[in-house]
Motif scaffolding. Structure first.
Motif, PDB file in Angstrom:
ATOM      1  N   ALA A  50       8.696   7.678   4.529  1.00  0.00           N
ATOM      2  CA  ALA A  50       8.322   8.835   5.337  1.00  0.00           C
ATOM      3  C   ALA A  50       9.363   9.953   5.307  1.00  0.00           C
ATOM      4  CB  ALA A  50       8.071   8.389   6.778  1.00  0.00           C
ATOM      5  N   THR A  51      10.645   9.616   5.199  1.00  0.00           N
ATOM      6  CA  THR A  51      11.664  10.665   5.199  1.00  0.00           C
ATOM      7  C   THR A  51      11.547  11.545   3.963  1.00  0.00           C
ATOM      8  OG1 THR A  51      13.158   9.209   6.413  1.00  0.00           O
ATOM      9  CG2 THR A  51      14.125  11.137   5.381  1.00  0.00           C
ATOM     10  N   ASN A  52      11.298  10.931   2.817  1.00  0.00           N
ATOM     11  CA  ASN A  52      11.112  11.726   1.601  1.00  0.00           C
ATOM     12  C   ASN A  52       9.809  12.517   1.673  1.00  0.00           C
ATOM     13  OD1 ASN A  52      12.388  12.520  -0.766  1.00  0.00           O
ATOM     14  ND2 ASN A  52      11.332  11.029  -2.034  1.00  0.00           N
ATOM     15  N   VAL A  53       8.796  11.957   2.328  1.00  0.00           N
ATOM     16  CA  VAL A  53       7.547  12.698   2.558  1.00  0.00           C
ATOM     17  C   VAL A  53       7.829  13.918   3.426  1.00  0.00           C
ATOM     18  CG1 VAL A  53       5.242  12.624   3.583  1.00  0.00           C
ATOM     19  CG2 VAL A  53       6.087  10.656   2.305  1.00  0.00           C
ATOM     20  N   LEU A  54       8.627  13.740   4.479  1.00  0.00           N
ATOM     21  CA  LEU A  54       8.965  14.844   5.376  1.00  0.00           C
ATOM     22  C   LEU A  54       9.611  15.985   4.615  1.00  0.00           C
ATOM     23  CD1 LEU A  54       9.408  16.081   8.212  1.00  0.00           C
ATOM     24  CD2 LEU A  54      11.537  14.760   8.325  1.00  0.00           C
ATOM     25  N   ARG A  55      10.546  15.672   3.754  1.00  0.00           N
ATOM     26  CA  ARG A  55      11.308  16.716   3.075  1.00  0.00           C
ATOM     27  C   ARG A  55      10.547  17.366   1.921  1.00  0.00           C
ATOM     28  NH1 ARG A  55      16.486  16.934   4.801  1.00  0.00           N
ATOM     29  NH2 ARG A  55      17.272  15.144   5.977  1.00  0.00           N
ATOM     30  N   ASN A  56       9.591  16.657   1.360  1.00  0.00           N
ATOM     31  CA  ASN A  56       8.917  17.183   0.168  1.00  0.00           C
ATOM     32  C   ASN A  56       7.435  17.483   0.354  1.00  0.00           C
ATOM     33  OD1 ASN A  56      11.012  16.959  -2.166  1.00  0.00           O
ATOM     34  ND2 ASN A  56      11.207  15.022  -1.053  1.00  0.00           N
ATOM     35  N   VAL A  57       6.839  16.980   1.440  1.00  0.00           N
ATOM     36  CA  VAL A  57       5.409  17.206   1.657  1.00  0.00           C
ATOM     37  C   VAL A  57       5.160  17.936   2.972  1.00  0.00           C
ATOM     38  CG1 VAL A  57       3.124  16.134   1.764  1.00  0.00           C
ATOM     39  CG2 VAL A  57       4.908  15.106   0.334  1.00  0.00           C
ATOM     40  N   GLY A  58       5.794  17.496   4.057  1.00  0.00           N
ATOM     41  CA  GLY A  58       5.596  18.177   5.330  1.00  0.00           C
ATOM     42  C   GLY A  58       5.615  17.243   6.520  1.00  0.00           C
ATOM     43  N   LYS A  59       5.671  17.828   7.718  1.00  0.00           N
ATOM     44  CA  LYS A  59       5.796  17.047   8.943  1.00  0.00           C
ATOM     45  C   LYS A  59       4.538  16.225   9.248  1.00  0.00           C
ATOM     46  CE  LYS A  59       9.031  20.239  11.177  1.00  0.00           C
ATOM     47  NZ  LYS A  59       9.243  21.166  12.330  1.00  0.00           N
ATOM     48  N   GLY A  60       3.373  16.847   9.122  1.00  0.00           N
ATOM     49  CA  GLY A  60       2.126  16.140   9.428  1.00  0.00           C
ATOM     50  C   GLY A  60       1.928  14.907   8.565  1.00  0.00           C
ATOM     51  N   ILE A  66       2.489  15.820  -6.221  1.00  0.00           N
ATOM     52  CA  ILE A  66       3.798  15.424  -6.738  1.00  0.00           C
ATOM     53  C   ILE A  66       3.952  13.907  -6.708  1.00  0.00           C
ATOM     54  CG2 ILE A  66       4.913  17.575  -6.052  1.00  0.00           C
ATOM     55  CD1 ILE A  66       6.040  16.124  -3.617  1.00  0.00           C
ATOM     56  N   ASP A  67       4.863  13.422  -7.522  1.00  0.00           N
ATOM     57  CA  ASP A  67       5.223  12.007  -7.529  1.00  0.00           C
ATOM     58  C   ASP A  67       6.550  11.878  -6.789  1.00  0.00           C
ATOM     59  OD1 ASP A  67       6.019   9.398  -8.029  1.00  0.00           O
ATOM     60  OD2 ASP A  67       5.433   9.426 -10.136  1.00  0.00           O
ATOM     61  N   LEU A  68       6.513  11.318  -5.585  1.00  0.00           N
ATOM     62  CA  LEU A  68       7.718  11.233  -4.762  1.00  0.00           C
ATOM     63  C   LEU A  68       8.841  10.456  -5.429  1.00  0.00           C
ATOM     64  CD1 LEU A  68       6.469  10.714  -1.097  1.00  0.00           C
ATOM     65  CD2 LEU A  68       7.570  12.714  -2.073  1.00  0.00           C
ATOM     66  N   ARG A  69       8.495   9.601  -6.369  1.00  0.00           N
ATOM     67  CA  ARG A  69       9.530   8.832  -7.064  1.00  0.00           C
ATOM     68  C   ARG A  69      10.406   9.729  -7.922  1.00  0.00           C
ATOM     69  NH1 ARG A  69       5.729   4.678 -10.040  1.00  0.00           N
ATOM     70  NH2 ARG A  69       4.662   6.668 -10.337  1.00  0.00           N
ATOM     71  N   ARG A  70       9.939  10.959  -8.152  1.00  0.00           N
ATOM     72  CA  ARG A  70      10.695  11.915  -8.956  1.00  0.00           C
ATOM     73  C   ARG A  70      11.176  13.098  -8.116  1.00  0.00           C
ATOM     74  NH1 ARG A  70       6.720   9.711 -12.141  1.00  0.00           N
ATOM     75  NH2 ARG A  70       7.431   8.890 -14.158  1.00  0.00           N
ATOM     76  N   CYS A  71      11.117  12.931  -6.783  1.00  0.00           N
ATOM     77  CA  CYS A  71      11.539  14.000  -5.884  1.00  0.00           C
ATOM     78  C   CYS A  71      12.561  13.470  -4.887  1.00  0.00           C
ATOM     79  CB  CYS A  71      10.346  14.555  -5.099  1.00  0.00           C
ATOM     80  SG  CYS A  71       9.025  15.234  -6.109  1.00  0.00           S
ATOM     81  N   GLY A  72      13.518  14.314  -4.521  1.00  0.00           N
ATOM     82  CA  GLY A  72      14.476  13.936  -3.489  1.00  0.00           C
ATOM     83  C   GLY A  72      15.187  12.638  -3.803  1.00  0.00           C
ATOM     84  N   SER A  73      15.054  11.682  -2.876  1.00  0.00           N
ATOM     85  CA  SER A  73      15.736  10.394  -3.028  1.00  0.00           C
ATOM     86  C   SER A  73      15.012   9.458  -3.984  1.00  0.00           C
ATOM     87  CB  SER A  73      15.834   9.701  -1.666  1.00  0.00           C
ATOM     88  OG  SER A  73      14.541   9.349  -1.217  1.00  0.00           O
ATOM     89  N   GLY A  74      13.752   9.800  -4.334  1.00  0.00           N
ATOM     90  CA  GLY A  74      12.962   8.907  -5.171  1.00  0.00           C
ATOM     91  C   GLY A  74      12.244   7.844  -4.373  1.00  0.00           C
ATOM     92  N   SER A  75      12.451   7.834  -3.052  1.00  0.00           N
ATOM     93  CA  SER A  75      11.794   6.865  -2.180  1.00  0.00           C
ATOM     94  C   SER A  75      10.383   7.335  -1.843  1.00  0.00           C
ATOM     95  CB  SER A  75      12.605   6.702  -0.886  1.00  0.00           C
ATOM     96  OG  SER A  75      11.865   6.003   0.099  1.00  0.00           O
ATOM     97  N   THR A  76       9.485   6.386  -1.594  1.00  0.00           N
ATOM     98  CA  THR A  76       8.127   6.745  -1.180  1.00  0.00           C
ATOM     99  C   THR A  76       7.969   6.644   0.333  1.00  0.00           C
ATOM    100  OG1 THR A  76       7.333   4.474  -1.495  1.00  0.00           O
ATOM    101  CG2 THR A  76       7.136   5.995  -3.366  1.00  0.00           C
ATOM    102  N   VAL A  97       0.867  -1.193   0.000  1.00  0.00           N
ATOM    103  CA  VAL A  97       0.000   0.000   0.000  1.00  0.00           C
ATOM    104  C   VAL A  97       0.898   1.236   0.000  1.00  0.00           C
ATOM    105  CG1 VAL A  97      -1.732   1.303   1.272  1.00  0.00           C
ATOM    106  CG2 VAL A  97      -1.868  -1.191   1.199  1.00  0.00           C
ATOM    107  N   PRO A  98       0.833   2.087  -1.029  1.00  0.00           N
ATOM    108  CA  PRO A  98       1.816   3.180  -1.208  1.00  0.00           C
ATOM    109  C   PRO A  98       1.450   4.452  -0.448  1.00  0.00           C
ATOM    110  CG  PRO A  98       0.370   3.097  -3.099  1.00  0.00           C
ATOM    111  CD  PRO A  98      -0.078   1.983  -2.177  1.00  0.00           C
ATOM    112  N   ASN A  99       1.524   4.394   0.883  1.00  0.00           N
ATOM    113  CA  ASN A  99       1.099   5.531   1.697  1.00  0.00           C
ATOM    114  C   ASN A  99       1.854   6.818   1.366  1.00  0.00           C
ATOM    115  OD1 ASN A  99      -0.748   3.977   3.360  1.00  0.00           O
ATOM    116  ND2 ASN A  99       1.059   3.063   4.296  1.00  0.00           N
ATOM    117  N   GLY A 100       3.182   6.714   1.237  1.00  0.00           N
ATOM    118  CA  GLY A 100       3.973   7.904   0.935  1.00  0.00           C
ATOM    119  C   GLY A 100       3.646   8.495  -0.429  1.00  0.00           C
TER     120      GLY A 100
END
Length: 199
Positions: A42-52, A30-40, A17-20
């Protein structure tokens, strides 16, 4: 046998289940696979989406590993089957069929699996992670150190051979998924919390 196979399949589906990815799409488009580390994760979510959203994703990813194990326990299956169910959830998180086999790094899901298998070891790993991140403020380093400590904690706490085996497999998976981070750690270029690039 049919129950075991069903639980393993369910563990993989839960893990995949792709929560991130969903958090990135829903909150920022955004597509996290194309942002930051490309990982889906929580850490990539933190840096590109937000703390909550990152906190919610962390909890949901942890629940994937925990639920897979607890289902096996509920059916009274052996330690080996419980461990395999947790490993199936890890595999689903790392290689989700819905996202072209590109998922997260399995830290939160692995922690959930540990808490389901043996909560004292799970909380000990959290302690190692928190202590390392407090000292160095690098998420990836904390994840690697916690992964390396896992088999040791299993041995020290006298867990079964099945739990030790899954600890070793989980350690290898986490280290493999963090191989690019390890290279940056060695080079001294891995970012700390608060810096833009994902750890």
């Amino acid at each position: 046998m049919s129950t075991t196979l069903l639980l393993l399949a369910l563990g993989y589906v839960l893990g995949s289940v792709p929560n991130g990815y969903l958090a990135g799409k829903w909150f920022k488009g955004i597509d996290l696979r194309r942002c930051g580390s490309g990982s889906t994760g929580a850490t990539n979510v933190l840096r590109n989406v937000g703390k909550g959203p990152a906190l919610v994703v962390s909890l949901l990813d942890m629940s994937k590993g925990a639920v897979a194990v607890m289902l096996a326990k509920t059916f009274g299956l052996s330690d080996w089957i419980q461990a395999m169910a947790g490993l199936a959830a890890l595999a689903g998180h790392i290689w989700p069929v819905w996202l072209g086999w590109k998922g997260g790094k399995a830290v939160a899901t692995g922690l959930g699996m540990l808490l389901g298998l043996t909560w004292p070891v799970g909380f000990a790993c959290v302690g190692v992670f928190v202590a390392t991140i407090f000292l160095f403020r690098i998420v990836s380093l904390s994840s690697v150190v916690a992964a390396l400590s896992l088999p040791v904690l299993m041995v020290v706490s006298g867990q079964s051979s099945a739990y030790l085996a899954i600890a070793l497999m989980a350690m290898v998976l986490v280290l493999w998924r963090h191989r690019s981070n390890v290279k940056r750690l060695i080079a001294g270029t891995e970012p700390k919390i608060g810096q833009k690039r994902e750890a």
